[in-house]
Structures are given as C-alpha cells and as structure tokens.
Write a protein that holds these residues in place. Structure first.
Motif, short mmCIF file in Angstrom:
data_model
loop_
_atom_site.label_atom_id
_atom_site.label_comp_id
_atom_site.label_asym_id
_atom_site.label_seq_id
_atom_site.Cartn_x
_atom_site.Cartn_y
_atom_site.Cartn_z
N ALA A 185 20.07 15.03 37.05
CA ALA A 185 19.02 14.27 37.74
C ALA A 185 19.58 13.42 38.88
CB ALA A 185 18.30 13.36 36.74
N GLY A 186 20.91 13.41 39.07
CA GLY A 186 21.52 12.59 40.12
C GLY A 186 21.59 11.12 39.77
N LEU A 187 21.40 10.81 38.51
CA LEU A 187 21.35 9.43 38.06
C LEU A 187 22.72 8.79 37.97
CD1 LEU A 187 19.51 7.16 37.11
CD2 LEU A 187 19.59 8.13 34.83
N LEU A 188 23.73 9.54 37.62
CA LEU A 188 25.06 8.95 37.45
C LEU A 188 25.64 8.46 38.76
CD1 LEU A 188 26.69 11.23 34.73
CD2 LEU A 188 25.57 9.02 34.49
N ALA A 189 25.20 9.01 39.88
CA ALA A 189 25.64 8.53 41.19
C ALA A 189 25.16 7.11 41.42
CB ALA A 189 25.15 9.45 42.29
N MET A 190 24.06 6.74 40.78
CA MET A 190 23.50 5.39 40.93
C MET A 190 24.22 4.37 40.06
SD MET A 190 19.46 6.42 40.70
CE MET A 190 19.01 4.75 40.30
N ARG A 191 24.98 4.85 39.08
CA ARG A 191 25.57 3.97 38.08
C ARG A 191 26.36 2.81 38.70
NH1 ARG A 191 28.87 6.27 33.06
NH2 ARG A 191 26.77 6.51 32.28
N GLY A 192 27.21 3.11 39.68
CA GLY A 192 28.02 2.07 40.29
C GLY A 192 27.23 1.14 41.19
N VAL A 205 22.60 -0.81 33.75
CA VAL A 205 23.80 -0.67 32.92
C VAL A 205 23.42 -0.68 31.45
CG1 VAL A 205 25.97 -1.79 32.27
CG2 VAL A 205 25.34 -1.64 34.68
N ASP A 206 22.54 -1.60 31.06
CA ASP A 206 22.06 -1.66 29.67
C ASP A 206 21.28 -0.40 29.31
OD1 ASP A 206 21.59 -2.67 27.12
OD2 ASP A 206 19.90 -3.92 27.75
N ALA A 207 20.45 0.06 30.23
CA ALA A 207 19.65 1.28 29.98
C ALA A 207 20.57 2.48 29.76
CB ALA A 207 18.71 1.55 31.15
N PHE A 208 21.60 2.62 30.59
CA PHE A 208 22.52 3.75 30.45
C PHE A 208 23.24 3.69 29.10
CE2 PHE A 208 23.26 4.10 35.34
CZ PHE A 208 21.94 4.45 35.52
N ALA A 209 23.67 2.49 28.71
CA ALA A 209 24.36 2.33 27.42
C ALA A 209 23.42 2.68 26.26
CB ALA A 209 24.88 0.90 27.28
N ARG A 210 22.18 2.25 26.35
CA ARG A 210 21.21 2.55 25.29
C ARG A 210 20.91 4.05 25.22
NH1 ARG A 210 18.06 -1.98 23.38
NH2 ARG A 210 18.82 -3.90 24.33
N MET A 211 20.82 4.69 26.37
CA MET A 211 20.59 6.14 26.39
C MET A 211 21.75 6.87 25.71
SD MET A 211 17.73 7.03 27.63
CE MET A 211 16.64 7.28 28.99
N ARG A 212 22.97 6.42 25.98
CA ARG A 212 24.13 7.05 25.35
C ARG A 212 24.13 6.82 23.85
NH1 ARG A 212 29.37 7.89 27.31
NH2 ARG A 212 29.19 9.70 25.99
N GLU A 213 23.64 5.65 23.41
CA GLU A 213 23.56 5.38 21.96
C GLU A 213 22.60 6.36 21.29
OE1 GLU A 213 22.57 1.34 20.89
OE2 GLU A 213 23.99 0.53 22.37
N VAL A 214 21.51 6.65 21.94
CA VAL A 214 20.50 7.54 21.36
C VAL A 214 20.93 9.00 21.46
CG1 VAL A 214 18.12 8.38 21.56
CG2 VAL A 214 18.60 5.94 21.81
N TYR A 215 21.37 9.42 22.64
CA TYR A 215 21.60 10.85 22.90
C TYR A 215 23.06 11.28 22.98
CZ TYR A 215 16.64 11.09 24.17
OH TYR A 215 15.27 11.05 24.16
N GLY A 216 23.98 10.35 23.07
CA GLY A 216 25.38 10.72 23.19
C GLY A 216 25.66 11.38 24.53
N GLU A 217 26.62 12.30 24.53
CA GLU A 217 27.05 12.95 25.77
C GLU A 217 25.96 13.83 26.39
OE1 GLU A 217 30.79 14.89 25.21
OE2 GLU A 217 31.77 13.03 24.60
N GLN A 218 24.97 14.23 25.60
CA GLN A 218 23.88 15.04 26.14
C GLN A 218 23.17 14.29 27.27
OE1 GLN A 218 22.61 18.37 25.17
NE2 GLN A 218 21.80 17.96 27.19
N TRP A 219 23.06 12.94 27.12
CA TRP A 219 22.40 12.17 28.17
C TRP A 219 23.19 12.25 29.47
CZ3 TRP A 219 23.60 7.84 31.15
CH2 TRP A 219 22.55 7.41 31.97
N ASP A 220 24.52 12.24 29.40
CA ASP A 220 25.33 12.34 30.61
C ASP A 220 25.00 13.63 31.38
OD1 ASP A 220 26.68 9.95 30.16
OD2 ASP A 220 28.32 10.92 29.09
N GLN A 221 24.79 14.71 30.65
CA GLN A 221 24.46 15.98 31.29
C GLN A 221 23.11 15.89 32.00
OE1 GLN A 221 24.56 19.33 28.59
NE2 GLN A 221 23.68 20.71 30.10
N TRP A 222 22.09 15.34 31.32
CA TRP A 222 20.78 15.19 31.96
C TRP A 222 20.87 14.26 33.16
CZ3 TRP A 222 18.71 13.60 26.58
CH2 TRP A 222 18.54 14.72 25.78
N ALA A 223 21.60 13.15 32.99
CA ALA A 223 21.71 12.17 34.07
C ALA A 223 22.42 12.77 35.28
CB ALA A 223 22.46 10.93 33.57
N ALA A 224 23.45 13.57 35.05
CA ALA A 224 24.16 14.21 36.15
C ALA A 224 23.23 15.19 36.87
CB ALA A 224 25.40 14.93 35.64
#
Length: 144
Positions: free
Chosen positions: A134-141, A113-132
């Motif tokens: 990569a299948g990473l956002l499915a792991m978020r919950g 959760v902290d890693a995801f928040a930090r990635m968003r701080e650095v990259y903004g919404e662009q990180w969401d696109q990469w994470a999606a």
C-alpha cells in the motif's frame, strides 16, 4: 444480514466526517462498510460502530478486490479471525489521522507510530507486507 440501526449509521457517518475513509470523497453514494467480512449469508447480529466505517460505493466494492491489501494496511478491513476489531487502528483519509474506533461511535486519535505498532501486534509480519504493498511503510519515517 442484519443492517445497522439508523442511530449507529448516524454515529459512524458523524465519526467519519460523512466522507469515504479511503478516498475522502463525499460525491459518490456513501455506504456502511463492514470492516470484517460477514459472509454470503450475513450476520444475525446488528453491527456496532467500531465494526463499520463509511465508504463510497466505489471503494467499498474494491475493498474485496484490488484495494484489499491497502484496506487491511489502513484498517478499513479487518481479518475475520480478529476477535475485537476495535483493537485494529483505522486511518481516516478525510481527517488525515489514525484512530481506535470505539463501540459507542467515538474515536481515540493515536499517532501513526502507535498505529503501526498496534497493527504489528494484531497481524505480525503479514501487516508489513500489506503496508509495503500500500506504500504505507514509506510514510513511517515521516509520521509520528
């Protein structure tokens, strides 16, 4: 390009468990991966541990092609414009954890959760696109 010192290589290998941070293999030849592209001519400055990770030869080659989005989502690669790559968390598949890499070769373990928040701080919404991608956002919950 100026290669990392033997000491820095040792710190990075030890930190990463002498395995590829992406696929966790130790059977392919292991290489030092520059998290930020250094360009065709390379850099004249020796890299520090937080600027490197351990990658097998297969993954290292693919980080600049078909694994680029996944590499950025997991922090194995860092955009060149990021001033301090130590602010970008990295997931270590071999150890199954997120962490902030230090310039002295250590890692500060953080939650997903902290890693995801930090990635968003650095990259903004662009990180969401990469994470999606990569299948990473499915792991978020499922991760904390």
């Amino acid at each position: 390009m100026v290669a990392p010192t033997t000491h820095v290589r040792g710190l990075v290998l030890r930190r990463d468990g002498s395995q590829c941070v992406s696929c966790a293999t130790h059977t392919y030849p292991l290489e030092m991966n520059h998290r930020q592209s250094v360009g065709g001519g390379g850099s004249k400055v020796r890299p520090l541990p937080h600027e490197l990770n351990t990658a097998c030869s297969r993954c290292n080659m693919r980080f600049e092609s078909d694994l680029l989005a996944k590499g950025l989502a997991f922090g194995w690669k860092v955009r060149k414009w990021v001033k301090n790559p130590g602010l970008v968390p990295m997931f270590n598949a071999a150890r199954g954890r997120w962490g902030l890499l230090t310039s002295t070769g250590g890692v500060v373990v953080i939650t997903a959760v902290d890693a995801f928040a930090r990635m968003r701080e650095v990259y903004g919404e662009q990180w969401d696109q990469w994470a999606a991608e990569a299948g990473l956002l499915a792991m978020r919950g499922a991760t904390r």
